[in-house]
Motif scaffolding. Structure first.
Motif, mmCIF file in Angstrom:
data_model
loop_
_atom_site.group_PDB
_atom_site.id
_atom_site.type_symbol
_atom_site.label_atom_id
_atom_site.label_comp_id
_atom_site.label_asym_id
_atom_site.label_seq_id
_atom_site.Cartn_x
_atom_site.Cartn_y
_atom_site.Cartn_z
ATOM 1 N N LEU A 90 17.746 11.218 -28.044
ATOM 2 C CA LEU A 90 17.765 10.580 -26.721
ATOM 3 C C LEU A 90 17.369 9.112 -26.820
ATOM 4 O O LEU A 90 18.052 8.229 -26.283
ATOM 5 C CB LEU A 90 16.812 11.320 -25.777
ATOM 6 N N ALA A 91 16.254 8.840 -27.526
ATOM 7 C CA ALA A 91 15.786 7.456 -27.668
ATOM 8 C C ALA A 91 16.779 6.621 -28.467
ATOM 9 O O ALA A 91 17.042 5.459 -28.121
ATOM 10 C CB ALA A 91 14.413 7.441 -28.339
ATOM 11 N N SER A 92 17.346 7.197 -29.511
ATOM 12 C CA SER A 92 18.315 6.460 -30.331
ATOM 13 C C SER A 92 19.562 6.113 -29.530
ATOM 14 O O SER A 92 20.119 5.019 -29.669
ATOM 15 C CB SER A 92 18.701 7.292 -31.557
ATOM 16 N N THR A 93 19.982 7.038 -28.667
ATOM 17 C CA THR A 93 21.153 6.785 -27.828
ATOM 18 C C THR A 93 20.893 5.654 -26.839
ATOM 19 O O THR A 93 21.739 4.772 -26.635
ATOM 20 C CB THR A 93 21.543 8.062 -27.063
ATOM 21 N N VAL A 94 19.717 5.664 -26.240
ATOM 22 C CA VAL A 94 19.362 4.602 -25.284
ATOM 23 C C VAL A 94 19.293 3.254 -25.991
ATOM 24 O O VAL A 94 19.805 2.238 -25.489
ATOM 25 C CB VAL A 94 18.020 4.938 -24.590
ATOM 26 N N SER B 285 19.427 1.592 -33.712
ATOM 27 C CA SER B 285 19.265 2.922 -33.105
ATOM 28 C C SER B 285 18.274 3.837 -33.835
ATOM 29 O O SER B 285 17.595 4.636 -33.171
ATOM 30 C CB SER B 285 20.625 3.613 -32.973
ATOM 31 N N PRO B 286 18.134 3.770 -35.181
ATOM 32 C CA PRO B 286 17.124 4.637 -35.820
ATOM 33 C C PRO B 286 15.694 4.365 -35.360
ATOM 34 O O PRO B 286 14.797 5.184 -35.615
ATOM 35 C CB PRO B 286 17.286 4.310 -37.317
ATOM 36 N N LEU B 287 15.469 3.234 -34.686
ATOM 37 C CA LEU B 287 14.128 2.969 -34.149
ATOM 38 C C LEU B 287 13.722 4.003 -33.104
ATOM 39 O O LEU B 287 12.558 4.062 -32.702
ATOM 40 C CB LEU B 287 14.084 1.566 -33.530
ATOM 41 N N GLY B 288 14.693 4.825 -32.677
ATOM 42 C CA GLY B 288 14.383 5.886 -31.714
ATOM 43 C C GLY B 288 13.331 6.849 -32.219
ATOM 44 O O GLY B 288 12.650 7.505 -31.424
ATOM 45 N N ILE B 289 13.163 6.928 -33.543
ATOM 46 C CA ILE B 289 12.140 7.824 -34.092
ATOM 47 C C ILE B 289 10.734 7.396 -33.690
ATOM 48 O O ILE B 289 9.810 8.210 -33.612
ATOM 49 C CB ILE B 289 12.267 7.912 -35.633
ATOM 50 N N LEU B 290 10.564 6.090 -33.404
ATOM 51 C CA LEU B 290 9.244 5.594 -32.976
ATOM 52 C C LEU B 290 8.873 6.120 -31.597
ATOM 53 O O LEU B 290 7.691 6.166 -31.237
ATOM 54 C CB LEU B 290 9.249 4.058 -32.961
ATOM 55 N N ALA C 272 22.806 2.061 -26.775
ATOM 56 C CA ALA C 272 23.520 1.604 -25.580
ATOM 57 C C ALA C 272 23.016 0.235 -25.118
ATOM 58 O O ALA C 272 23.807 -0.662 -24.800
ATOM 59 C CB ALA C 272 23.381 2.634 -24.466
ATOM 60 N N VAL C 273 21.692 0.067 -25.064
ATOM 61 C CA VAL C 273 21.110 -1.197 -24.604
ATOM 62 C C VAL C 273 21.424 -2.320 -25.604
ATOM 63 O O VAL C 273 21.763 -3.445 -25.203
ATOM 64 C CB VAL C 273 19.590 -1.055 -24.398
ATOM 65 N N SER C 274 21.328 -2.014 -26.901
ATOM 66 C CA SER C 274 21.613 -3.023 -27.929
ATOM 67 C C SER C 274 23.066 -3.476 -27.853
ATOM 68 O O SER C 274 23.365 -4.673 -27.953
ATOM 69 C CB SER C 274 21.307 -2.466 -29.321
#
Length: 247
Positions: free
Chosen positions: A20-24, A43-48, A27-29
């Motif tokens: 979910l976080a990676s998708t957001v 997008s891999p920053l979604g793990i944070l 999309a924003v990037s």
């Protein structure tokens, strides 16, 4: 026994929140930079986000325990006022809590059963409460435990001290609930304001492409978008701290 500063998230929910976080982020990037490659790199920053979500779930669980603890104190104060011993008061409180929170899933039900079991093993009430305070690290439970410990050491009236402490802590928790109710609408406004800049960029991208295209094609435009993202992130963090009122 549960350490309330630790949350063991199931694997499926970890995967869900990371995706979910990676998708957001993707999309924003892409919306701000119009680059699939750059958005894919970020997008891999979604793990944070997983650490942030765990903290939210821990805070939610501790807040629920704090509210449930108020109901335990109310029942204890009522039983002690009627002349019951502290051990019997916890047994009565368990019955009252089972009415308020049916089933065995509520943390306060589990903790009350643990306290009753410890009292049956001749463990003192202050030790039983202190163990809960140590594991939950909730200020109200710690204060309640300190009151009982001080009263025991000083030879004071334990029952009267518990009744007085119960009233004070219950009032404090109720005040906190009232503040949270008053802030609920402001929390919604905060979320809307955080989303609005992104929504405006999306709207302009769809309705005025020629007008906004230099932002995505020039170095100055990309620098401006980077600054905007940093400001948006700073506003999100700052607004969260402002709304996080602790008593």
């Amino acid at each position: 026994m549960q350490d309330y500063d630790i949350y063991l998230m199931p694997l499926k929910w970890k995967i869900f929140y990371i995706l979910l976080a990676s998708t957001v982020i993707f999309a924003v990037s892409y919306l701000f930079y119009r680059s699939v490659v750059f958005a894919g790199i970020l997008s891999p920053l979604g793990i944070l986000y997983l650490k942030h979500k765990k903290k939210q779930l821990i805070d939610k669980r501790k807040n629920e325990l704090n509210i449930q603890f108020k109901d335990l104190l109310t029942s204890l104060a009522s039983s002690l006022s009627s002349g019951k011993a502290i051990e019997n008061a916890f047994n009565v409180a368990l019955g009252d809590l089972l009415v308020l929170y049916p089933g065995e899933e509520s943390d306060i039900i589990k903790e009350t059963r643990i306290i009753i079991h410890k009292l049956s093993l001749n463990i003192t009430v202050e030790e039983a409460i202190w163990d809960l305070a140590k594991r939950s690290k909730l200020e109200d439970i710690v204060n309640f435990s300190d009151v009982i410990s001080i009263c025991k050491r000083a030879g004071g009236n334990l029952i009267e001290a518990i009744k007085n402490a119960s009233g004070i802590i219950s009032d404090k928790i109720e005040m906190k609930q009232e503040i949270e109710t008053l802030l609920s609408s402001r929390n919604f406004e905060q979320k809307i304001l955080n989303i609005m800049p992104v929504a405006m960029i999306l709207l302009l991208s769809l309705t005025a492409q020629d007008y906004i295209s230099p932002i995505f094609t020039t170095v100055q435009g990309k620098m401006a978008m980077t600054l905007c993202l940093l400001l948006l992130w700073g506003a999100y963090v700052l607004s969260g701290k402002i709304m996080n009122i602790r008593l």
